[in-house]
Design an enzyme around this catalytic site. Structure first.
Site, PDB file in Angstrom:
ATOM      1  N   ASN A  60       6.005   0.125 -16.201  1.00  0.00           N
ATOM      2  CA  ASN A  60       5.538   1.406 -16.718  1.00  0.00           C
ATOM      3  C   ASN A  60       5.711   2.573 -15.746  1.00  0.00           C
ATOM      4  OD1 ASN A  60       3.086  -0.269 -15.666  1.00  0.00           O
ATOM      5  ND2 ASN A  60       2.500   1.873 -15.345  1.00  0.00           N
ATOM      6  N   GLY A  80      10.151  -0.043 -11.673  1.00  0.00           N
ATOM      7  CA  GLY A  80      10.150  -0.812 -12.906  1.00  0.00           C
ATOM      8  C   GLY A  80      10.549   0.015 -14.105  1.00  0.00           C
ATOM      9  N   TYR A  94       0.333  -6.199   3.678  1.00  0.00           N
ATOM     10  CA  TYR A  94       1.470  -5.830   2.834  1.00  0.00           C
ATOM     11  C   TYR A  94       2.756  -6.472   3.366  1.00  0.00           C
ATOM     12  CZ  TYR A  94       4.959  -3.002   0.395  1.00  0.00           C
ATOM     13  OH  TYR A  94       6.023  -2.600  -0.373  1.00  0.00           O
TER      14      TYR A  94
END
Length: 327
Positions: free
Chosen positions: A23, A27, A180
């Site tokens: 969204n 992507g 991360y």
């Protein structure tokens, strides 16, 4: 710098592509490019409402009649991943490309629904479980060029990642950037180990390829700044994105190349420009730690135990997998 662009992608009519985090950011741009080439794109999104708004944007910006299927998939919930996979298996005969793209970056410590540190749980474990649960559909696919693809999105931050199997979920201490980096290193260990196990199992018609987008202007950095609560970091991130960040459409190119071009299984696709942080895609090499076979096998075993997901093929013993890797 290479000159490959999405215009070089083949016709994807008749193929089904699953994109997580479809969204926004990489992507969304990947979804747009796949749809332009005629693919049916399953937009796997944590929020169906945001996914539907993104799908409407893609349809409005495309002259083609885009075939987009928005479905809920929250990678922070193994139940959600299972429900998504079961729904897909009920409605589709095959998946030609799976893009493990969604992720969170450098957020304050939190835990997923299942009790995993969120960055490790979403970026790695959620995608591990999703890939395993969709693997039957990948095996059933004709693929883009005769092989289905699993594309796993990593980051240059993997170079700062270290595997600590005594504290994978950062219960003893936590650094959001270190966490991360570890999650992005885990992405690569998984992608390469998956290819080794595919090779050991025989000619399955599935290929695992890793990629990273370089420094790309997306809302991932802005979300990181927003959740930090530091107004100076917000300003700094916006400035860095404006000065250093490349457009998200260009940042999505390594993922698109890995999904559709002639990339070998186990390849690492990255930007071919300045410091491999911008520009059109090329095949490069990630850091030495990402090719550590012992860590990869240990992470795989942990991931199976943590998620309860196994892959539907004979994976071979460790000696077989290692022999294939050394060949």
């Amino acid at each position: 710098m290479t000159d490959w662009t999405p215009a070089d992608m083949p016709d994807l009519e008749g193929t089904t592509v699953v994109v997580t985090g479809a969204n926004s950011g990489l992507g969304l741009e990947g979804t747009r490019a796949f749809a332009r080439k005629g693919a049916t794109v399953v937009m796997a999104c944590r929020s169906v409402d945001r996914g539907e708004r993104a799908a409407a944007e893609v349809r409005e910006s495309s002259s083609a009649d885009s075939d987009l299927d928005v479905r809920e998939c929250d990678l922070a919930s193994l139940d959600s991943v299972r429900s998504f996979a079961e729904g897909l298996a009920a409605d589709y005969d095959a998946v030609d490309v799976l893009c493990n793209n969604a992720g969170v970056m450098a957020i304050p410590r939190s835990e997923t629904e299942d009790g995993f540190e969120t960055q490790f749980g979403v970026n790695h474990l959620g995608h591990f479980a999703l890939t395993g649960r969709l693997f039957d559909l990948l095996l059933a696919a004709d693929g883009v060029d005769g092989t289905a693809r699993v594309v796993t999105q990593s980051s240059g931050a993997h170079e700062q990642g270290e595997m600590d199997f005594d504290d994978l979920n950062w219960e003893k201490s936590y650094g959001k950037w270190k966490a991360y980096g570890r999650s992005k290193l885990a992405n690569l260990l998984f992608a390469y180990e998956l290819q080794r196990r595919i090779d050991a199992a025989g000619d399955l018609g599935v290929r695992s390829v890793a990629c990273h987008p370089g420094y790309t202007d997306t809302n991932l950095q802005l979300r990181t700044a927003r959740e930090s609560g530091n107004p100076l970091l917000k300003v700094g991130m916006r400035l860095a994105n404006a000065v250093l960040g490349q457009d998200a459409a260009v940042g999505a190119e390594p993922m698109l190349y890995a999904a559709t071009a002639d990339a070998d299984g186990g390849a690492y696709v990255e930007p071919g420009g300045f410091m491999n942080m911008r520009g059109h895609p090329t095949v490069g090499r990630s850091n030495d730690a990402s090719y550590d076979r012992a860590d990869a096998r240990r992470l795989w075993e942990y991931s199976v135990e943590a998620t309860g997901v196994t892959f539907p093929f004979r994976e071979g013993d460790d000696e077989t997998v290692e022999a294939v890797d050394d060949a």
